[in-house]
Write an enzyme that holds these catalytic residues in place. Structure first.
Site, PDB file in Angstrom:
ATOM      1  N   GLY A  83       1.111  -1.176  -0.279  1.00 29.35           N
ATOM      2  CA  GLY A  83      -0.334  -0.061   0.083  1.00 29.35           C
ATOM      3  C   GLY A  83       1.058   1.720  -0.286  1.00 29.35           C
TER       4      GLY A  83
ATOM      5  N   VAL B  39       1.715   3.418   2.540  1.00 30.06           N
ATOM      6  CA  VAL B  39       3.351   3.328   3.261  1.00 30.06           C
ATOM      7  C   VAL B  39       3.738   2.083   3.389  1.00 30.06           C
ATOM      8  CG1 VAL B  39       3.278   3.532   5.859  1.00 30.06           C
ATOM      9  CG2 VAL B  39       1.406   4.485   5.164  1.00 30.06           C
TER      10      VAL B  39
ATOM     11  N   TYR C 296     -14.547   2.476  12.013  1.00 28.53           N
ATOM     12  CA  TYR C 296     -12.998   2.546  11.470  1.00 28.53           C
ATOM     13  C   TYR C 296     -11.875   2.890  12.863  1.00 28.53           C
ATOM     14  CZ  TYR C 296      -8.384   4.368   9.078  1.00 28.53           C
ATOM     15  OH  TYR C 296      -7.155   4.473   9.111  1.00 28.53           O
TER      16      TYR C 296
ATOM     17  N   LYS D 228      -9.088   0.685  15.484  1.00 27.88           N
ATOM     18  CA  LYS D 228      -8.517   1.210  15.487  1.00 27.88           C
ATOM     19  C   LYS D 228      -7.775   2.049  17.271  1.00 27.88           C
ATOM     20  CE  LYS D 228      -6.030   1.652  11.249  1.00 27.88           C
ATOM     21  NZ  LYS D 228      -4.798   0.553  10.991  1.00 27.88           N
TER      22      LYS D 228
ATOM     23  N   THR E 145      -1.021  11.556  11.154  1.00 23.20           N
ATOM     24  CA  THR E 145      -1.984  12.295  10.712  1.00 23.20           C
ATOM     25  C   THR E 145      -2.000  11.369   9.302  1.00 23.20           C
ATOM     26  OG1 THR E 145      -3.008  14.700  10.489  1.00 23.20           O
ATOM     27  CG2 THR E 145      -0.440  13.528   9.730  1.00 23.20           C
TER      28      THR E 145
ATOM     29  N   ILE F 141      -2.427  10.243   5.652  1.00 22.45           N
ATOM     30  CA  ILE F 141      -0.800   9.902   4.744  1.00 22.45           C
ATOM     31  C   ILE F 141      -1.059  10.943   3.121  1.00 22.45           C
ATOM     32  CG2 ILE F 141       1.307   8.839   4.435  1.00 22.45           C
ATOM     33  CD1 ILE F 141      -0.074   7.239   6.900  1.00 22.45           C
TER      34      ILE F 141
ATOM     35  N   HIS G 206      -8.981   9.186   0.329  1.00 24.68           N
ATOM     36  CA  HIS G 206      -8.353  10.083   0.971  1.00 24.68           C
ATOM     37  C   HIS G 206      -8.760  11.499  -0.261  1.00 24.68           C
ATOM     38  CE1 HIS G 206      -7.270   7.219   3.887  1.00 24.68           C
ATOM     39  NE2 HIS G 206      -7.895   8.562   5.069  1.00 24.68           N
TER      40      HIS G 206
ATOM     41  N   ARG H 134      -6.629  20.302   8.411  1.00 30.64           N
ATOM     42  CA  ARG H 134      -6.212  18.856   8.527  1.00 30.64           C
ATOM     43  C   ARG H 134      -4.342  18.957   8.322  1.00 30.64           C
ATOM     44  NH1 ARG H 134     -10.738  17.507   8.800  1.00 30.64           N
ATOM     45  NH2 ARG H 134     -11.346  16.396   8.287  1.00 30.64           N
TER      46      ARG H 134
HETATM   47  P1  NAP Z   1      -3.225   0.939   1.464  1.00 35.51           P
HETATM   48  O1  NAP Z   1      -3.238   1.949   0.330  1.00 35.51           O
HETATM   49  O2  NAP Z   1      -5.273   1.173   1.955  1.00 35.51           O
HETATM   50  O3  NAP Z   1      -3.115  -0.384   2.123  1.00 35.51           O
HETATM   51  C1  NAP Z   1      -3.660  -1.384   2.034  1.00 35.51           C
HETATM   52  C2  NAP Z   1      -2.447  -2.502   2.573  1.00 35.51           C
HETATM   53  O4  NAP Z   1      -2.991  -3.412   3.045  1.00 35.51           O
HETATM   54  C3  NAP Z   1      -2.644  -3.247   1.412  1.00 35.51           C
HETATM   55  O5  NAP Z   1      -1.019  -4.192   1.371  1.00 35.51           O
HETATM   56  C4  NAP Z   1      -3.342  -4.725   1.084  1.00 35.51           C
HETATM   57  O6  NAP Z   1      -3.273  -5.715   0.014  1.00 35.51           O
HETATM   58  C5  NAP Z   1      -3.589  -4.570   2.557  1.00 35.51           C
HETATM   59  N1  NAP Z   1      -4.952  -5.754   2.714  1.00 35.51           N
HETATM   60  C6  NAP Z   1      -5.838  -4.999   3.187  1.00 35.51           C
HETATM   61  N2  NAP Z   1      -6.630  -5.848   3.470  1.00 35.51           N
HETATM   62  C7  NAP Z   1      -5.504  -6.992   3.939  1.00 35.51           C
HETATM   63  C8  NAP Z   1      -6.102  -8.007   4.225  1.00 35.51           C
HETATM   64  N3  NAP Z   1      -7.067  -8.156   4.272  1.00 35.51           N
HETATM   65  N4  NAP Z   1      -5.429  -9.057   4.362  1.00 35.51           N
HETATM   66  C9  NAP Z   1      -3.973  -8.928   3.492  1.00 35.51           C
HETATM   67  N5  NAP Z   1      -3.965  -7.489   3.551  1.00 35.51           N
HETATM   68  C10 NAP Z   1      -4.916  -6.369   3.413  1.00 35.51           C
HETATM   69  O7  NAP Z   1      -2.975   1.532   2.915  1.00 35.51           O
HETATM   70  P2  NAP Z   1      -2.306   2.713   3.202  1.00 35.51           P
HETATM   71  O8  NAP Z   1      -3.169   4.114   3.262  1.00 35.51           O
HETATM   72  O9  NAP Z   1      -1.219   2.358   3.152  1.00 35.51           O
HETATM   73  O10 NAP Z   1      -1.820   2.411   4.996  1.00 35.51           O
HETATM   74  C11 NAP Z   1      -1.020   2.045   5.561  1.00 35.51           C
HETATM   75  C12 NAP Z   1      -1.279   2.051   7.155  1.00 35.51           C
HETATM   76  O11 NAP Z   1      -1.347   3.271   8.096  1.00 35.51           O
HETATM   77  C13 NAP Z   1      -3.185   1.477   7.432  1.00 35.51           C
HETATM   78  O12 NAP Z   1      -2.823   0.801   9.277  1.00 35.51           O
HETATM   79  C14 NAP Z   1      -4.067   2.983   7.242  1.00 35.51           C
HETATM   80  O13 NAP Z   1      -5.739   2.217   8.644  1.00 35.51           O
HETATM   81  C15 NAP Z   1      -3.456   4.265   8.411  1.00 35.51           C
HETATM   82  N6  NAP Z   1      -3.277   5.160   7.986  1.00 35.51           N
HETATM   83  C16 NAP Z   1      -3.288   5.842   6.712  1.00 35.51           C
HETATM   84  C17 NAP Z   1      -3.487   6.993   6.505  1.00 35.51           C
HETATM   85  C18 NAP Z   1      -3.674   7.344   5.289  1.00 35.51           C
HETATM   86  O14 NAP Z   1      -4.150   8.756   5.196  1.00 35.51           O
HETATM   87  N7  NAP Z   1      -3.356   6.707   4.152  1.00 35.51           N
HETATM   88  C19 NAP Z   1      -3.630   7.520   7.628  1.00 35.51           C
HETATM   89  C20 NAP Z   1      -3.523   7.156   8.662  1.00 35.51           C
HETATM   90  C21 NAP Z   1      -3.693   5.821   9.301  1.00 35.51           C
HETATM   91  P3  NAP Z   1      -3.496  -5.180  -1.208  1.00 35.51           P
HETATM   92  O15 NAP Z   1      -2.226  -4.363  -2.152  1.00 35.51           O
HETATM   93  O16 NAP Z   1      -3.184  -6.617  -1.577  1.00 35.51           O
HETATM   94  O17 NAP Z   1      -4.662  -5.023  -1.161  1.00 35.51           O
HETATM   95  P1  GDP Z   2      -9.771  12.486   6.625  1.00 32.60           P
HETATM   96  O1  GDP Z   2      -8.995  13.638   6.654  1.00 32.60           O
HETATM   97  O2  GDP Z   2     -10.320  11.274   7.633  1.00 32.60           O
HETATM   98  O3  GDP Z   2     -11.201  13.618   7.188  1.00 32.60           O
HETATM   99  O4  GDP Z   2     -10.831  11.929   5.447  1.00 32.60           O
HETATM  100  P2  GDP Z   2      -9.986  12.721   3.937  1.00 32.60           P
HETATM  101  O5  GDP Z   2      -8.713  12.389   3.798  1.00 32.60           O
HETATM  102  O6  GDP Z   2     -11.151  11.530   3.480  1.00 32.60           O
HETATM  103  O7  GDP Z   2     -10.505  13.964   4.017  1.00 32.60           O
HETATM  104  C1  GDP Z   2     -11.717  14.422   4.001  1.00 32.60           C
HETATM  105  C2  GDP Z   2     -11.765  15.938   4.033  1.00 32.60           C
HETATM  106  O8  GDP Z   2     -11.345  16.570   2.677  1.00 32.60           O
HETATM  107  C3  GDP Z   2     -13.240  16.265   3.770  1.00 32.60           C
HETATM  108  O9  GDP Z   2     -13.306  17.752   4.492  1.00 32.60           O
HETATM  109  C4  GDP Z   2     -14.156  16.450   3.164  1.00 32.60           C
HETATM  110  O10 GDP Z   2     -14.936  17.333   2.579  1.00 32.60           O
HETATM  111  C5  GDP Z   2     -13.043  16.841   1.983  1.00 32.60           C
HETATM  112  N1  GDP Z   2     -12.799  16.298   0.687  1.00 32.60           N
HETATM  113  C6  GDP Z   2     -12.219  17.635  -0.223  1.00 32.60           C
HETATM  114  N2  GDP Z   2     -12.826  16.659  -1.926  1.00 32.60           N
HETATM  115  C7  GDP Z   2     -12.300  15.501  -1.257  1.00 32.60           C
HETATM  116  C8  GDP Z   2     -12.260  14.747  -2.272  1.00 32.60           C
HETATM  117  O11 GDP Z   2     -12.734  14.512  -3.351  1.00 32.60           O
HETATM  118  N3  GDP Z   2     -12.210  13.129  -1.894  1.00 32.60           N
HETATM  119  C9  GDP Z   2     -12.384  13.202  -0.294  1.00 32.60           C
HETATM  120  N4  GDP Z   2     -12.381  11.876   0.520  1.00 32.60           N
HETATM  121  N5  GDP Z   2     -12.448  14.255   0.693  1.00 32.60           N
HETATM  122  C10 GDP Z   2     -12.118  14.983  -0.270  1.00 32.60           C
END
Ligand code: NAP
Ligand code: GDP
Length: 596
Positions: A291, A293, A418, A422, A446, A448, A461, A490
């Site tokens: 993914g 990260v 969610y 978590k 925060t 990402i 996101h 944010r």
């Molecule tokens: P991501 O891009 O959606 O990647 C998710 C990963 O989890 C992928 O490698 C996926 O595998 C794997 N996965 C999902 N379901 C699975 C399952 N049932 N069994 C095995 N593997 C599984 O996520 P990310 O954005 O890198 O997020 C990484 C971590 O950071 C997560 O714990 C998330 O909650 C946390 N986080 C993310 C954000 C953000 O803004 N993205 C913010 C705060 C915290 P496949 O590729 O094979 O599907």
């Molecule tokens: P959050 O930070 O966990 O709330 O999640 P998001 O990364 O989805 O950010 C949501 C914020 O971005 C909200 O205030 C939405 O109204 C705003 N936003 C504006 N345009 C978009 C869009 O295209 N996608 C998403 N996911 N959020 C959007």
């Protein structure tokens, strides 16, 4: 009126005769109808036997699953099969695998406290086993969906591999036996209780003639030559006894000349772990390694000297195993034997997906987290770093939020599924430490962003969503539409910065209490400003507009990074402008293959 005894007897006799006859007639009608239905299921219009695929047979097992125990229970008692099951399975020892566990008919026959893993392929049969396990509170049994012909366990994992009445049901029983042999240790045993061809020709003729009807009814093939199959598969049969005119086989076998040896191919037993310990490198398992990260970590370690010299990284995707499933999770841990685990795998999504799928976000993440934590405990992982998020913080709170405030009130309603899943990672990291001395901790990133993000507009996101929407608007010459008012605030962290901090946490941070990994409060931006920065990075010349009919979500979640600052005063974050430049450039270059 007087009724003579004779006429009374005659009357009652005739009445009973008619009743009995009617009942017999109805029974024979029902039997004939069932026979006809079965023939229609088993034969084509020309009366030729139909061929049943694996999918057909699984469907038949599924249909009969809830009644299966009841339907075969009496027959099994009359034929003494319960005794045979007990006699065979009491000999199971060590780490035990049962393939094709069906409705869990053997659960009571394994030795008490057995280290048992059960697999099957039919969901509804498995649901019966799960019900029995729950009822008997056998939380110690590992249990999951897996195809016996391609199991994800490493070579030589189990001391005992057993199967009762499964060979009749496998698509290719020889391949299944070779797989059972593969996962069995060299000094292990393979225990089989099967049904198949008889020792009598007259009986085999009946079995052959009616085989397709039996398959249509029960989903299994009852005329396979089990003994020959074992020899063909290369098993070393050490004893065999047969009952019921030779149609029931009880077999003890050992792994024979293995398929790997036959092909002179490499033997993969614990290879990874052994190689690593030979090289003195620690195995680091990254769940969710494919993914956003995970890719950031891959990028970071490619030029990090410590990682190159003393660590060996395994990046998992869901294709390596479904972490919602305990057996598959344990198979992964068995295969890699990690020293460190960075747990990123999760069902992840932006605001709008979180609002739409609260149940899935809660359930899937709870299952994944529970399996990973428990496996880390059982496989004595030296350090587990799990990933939370600033969006799990309380909605009604004072700002800035710090690590001590996670549980001070309910999260924002938009992502409560969610958030609660978590939050439990934090609770359980401390519980595992307290009860089992595990070195588990968690980080709180925060929002990402970066290359390899999920750029799906509905599910992703805000940053990947905006980048994608801006790209499309530029292509089509339309407005660039931002959802919501643009007022929410944010903090954003670039994925490679986060990757570096995660690996540092894994190596250097030794408290169970979580650590916020975020840019400072001063770097918080509004969604409106963010959209302008995206537009600039994408060289978008059109109008930026706001669709206020869409949700804003939580107004802000301002997090304090003071604790991180005290531990890493030297760390420099990538600015949002630079991070967005890189992300937008990556998206444009990889548009065809990017997740979207
Ligand atoms: P991501 O891009 O959606 O990647 C998710 C990963 O989890 C992928 O490698 C996926 O595998 C794997 N996965 C999902 N379901 C699975 C399952 N049932 N069994 C095995 N593997 C599984 O996520 P990310 O954005 O890198 O997020 C990484 C971590 O950071 C997560 O714990 C998330 O909650 C946390 N986080 C993310 C954000 C953000 O803004 N993205 C913010 C705060 C915290 P496949 O590729 O094979 O599907
Ligand atoms: P959050 O930070 O966990 O709330 O999640 P998001 O990364 O989805 O950010 C949501 C914020 O971005 C909200 O205030 C939405 O109204 C705003 N936003 C504006 N345009 C978009 C869009 O295209 N996608 C998403 N996911 N959020 C959007």
């Amino acid at each position: 009126m007087r009724v003579s005894v004779k006429s009374l007897t005659l009357g009652i006799g005739s009445y009973l005769g008619i009743l009995g006859g009617g009942y017999y007639w109805a029974l024979s009608q029902r039997e004939a109808a069932a026979k006809k239905a079965l023939a229609e299921k088993a034969e084509d219009a020309a009366g030729k036997p139909k061929r049943f695929s694996e999918t057909d047979r699984l469907a038949i097992f599924g249909e009969g699953a809830s009644k299966y125990d009841k339907e075969i229970g009496t027959d099994e008692i009359v034929m003494g099969l319960n005794l045979l099951r007990w006699w065979l399975l009491r000999q199971a020892r060590g780490k035990i695998l049962e393939v094709a566990g069906g409705t869990g008919r053997n659960l009571d026959y394994f030795p008490k406290g057995a280290n048992l893993t059960i697999i099957d392929l039919c969901d509804r049969m498995m649901a019966e086993t799960e019900r029995k396990l729950r009822k008997s509170r056998r939380g110690d049994v590992l249990f999951g969906k897996m195809d016996v012909s391609q199991m994800s366990f490493p070579d030589r994992t189990f001391d005992t591999v057993c199967d009762t009445f499964g060979l009749c049901s496998f698509e290719d029983p020889k391949v299944a036996l070779q797989e059972m042999e593969r996962v069995c240790k060299d000094d292990g045993q393979i225990l089989l209780l099967e049904h198949g061809r008889s020792t009598y020709d007259w009986l085999n003729e009946i079995l052959d003639k009616n085989s397709h009807r039996h398959t249509a009814r029960w989903g299994c093939v009852w005329n396979r030559d089990i003994e020959s199959l074992c020899h063909d598969a290369g098993l070393e049969v050490t004893s065999i006894s047969r009952w019921h005119f030779g149609t029931t086989y009880m077999i003890h076998a050992k792994p024979g000349r293995r398929e790997a040896d036959r092909r002179k191919g490499p033997v993969t037993t614990g290879k990874h772990a052994q190689d690593m310990s030979k090289n003195n490198k620690k195995v680091v398992l990254i769940t969710g390694g494919t993914g956003l990260v995970g890719k950031g970590i891959e990028d970071f370690i490619s030029s990090d000297p410590i990682a190159q010299e003393s660590e060996s990284y395994v990046f998992l995707s869901s294709k390596d195993g479904d972490l919602r499933d305990k057996a598959q999770t344990y198979a992964i841990f068995e295969k890699h034997r990690p020293a460190y685990v960075v747990h990123l795998a999760a069902l992840v999504g932006g605001l709008f997906r979180n609002m739409a799928q609260k149940v899935e976000f809660y359930r899937e993440n709870m299952l994944i987290n529970d399996n990973v934590m428990e496996a880390c405990k059982d496989f004595k992982v030296e350090k587990l770093v799990s990933c939370l998020s600033t969006c799990i913080f309380p909605d009604k709170t004072t700002y800035p939020i710090d690590e001590t405030m996670i549980h001070n009130g309910p999260p924002h309603a938009s992502n409560e599924g969610y958030a609660y899943a978590k939050r439990m990672l934090d609770v359980m990291s401390r519980c595992y430490k307290e009860e089992y001395g595990c070195n588990f901790t968690s980080i709180i990133p925060t929002n990402i962003y970066g290359p390899h993000d999920n750029f799906n507009i509905q599910d992703g996101h805000v940053i990947p969503g905006l980048v994608h929407k801006c790209y499309l608007a530029e292509q089509a010459g339309t407005d660039f539409t931002i959802w919501g008012s643009g007022k929410p605030l944010r903090q954003f962290i670039y994925s490679r910065d986060l990757a570096e901090l995660i690996i540092w946490t894994m190596r250097e941070y030794h408290s169970a209490d979580p650590l916020i990994l975020s840019v400072g409060e001063e770097d918080e931006v509004s969604i409106g400003t963010l959209a302008e920065t995206v537009a600039k990075a994408m060289e978008f010349k059109g109008n930026v507009v706001f669709d206020t009919s869409k949700a804003d979500g939580q107004y802000k979640k301002t997090a304090s990074n003071l604790k991180l600052r005290s531990l890493r005063p030297d760390f420099r974050f990538t600015s949002i402008e630079e991070g967005l430049e890189k992300t937008c450039a990556w998206f444009k270059e990889n548009y065809a293959t990017a997740r979207k």
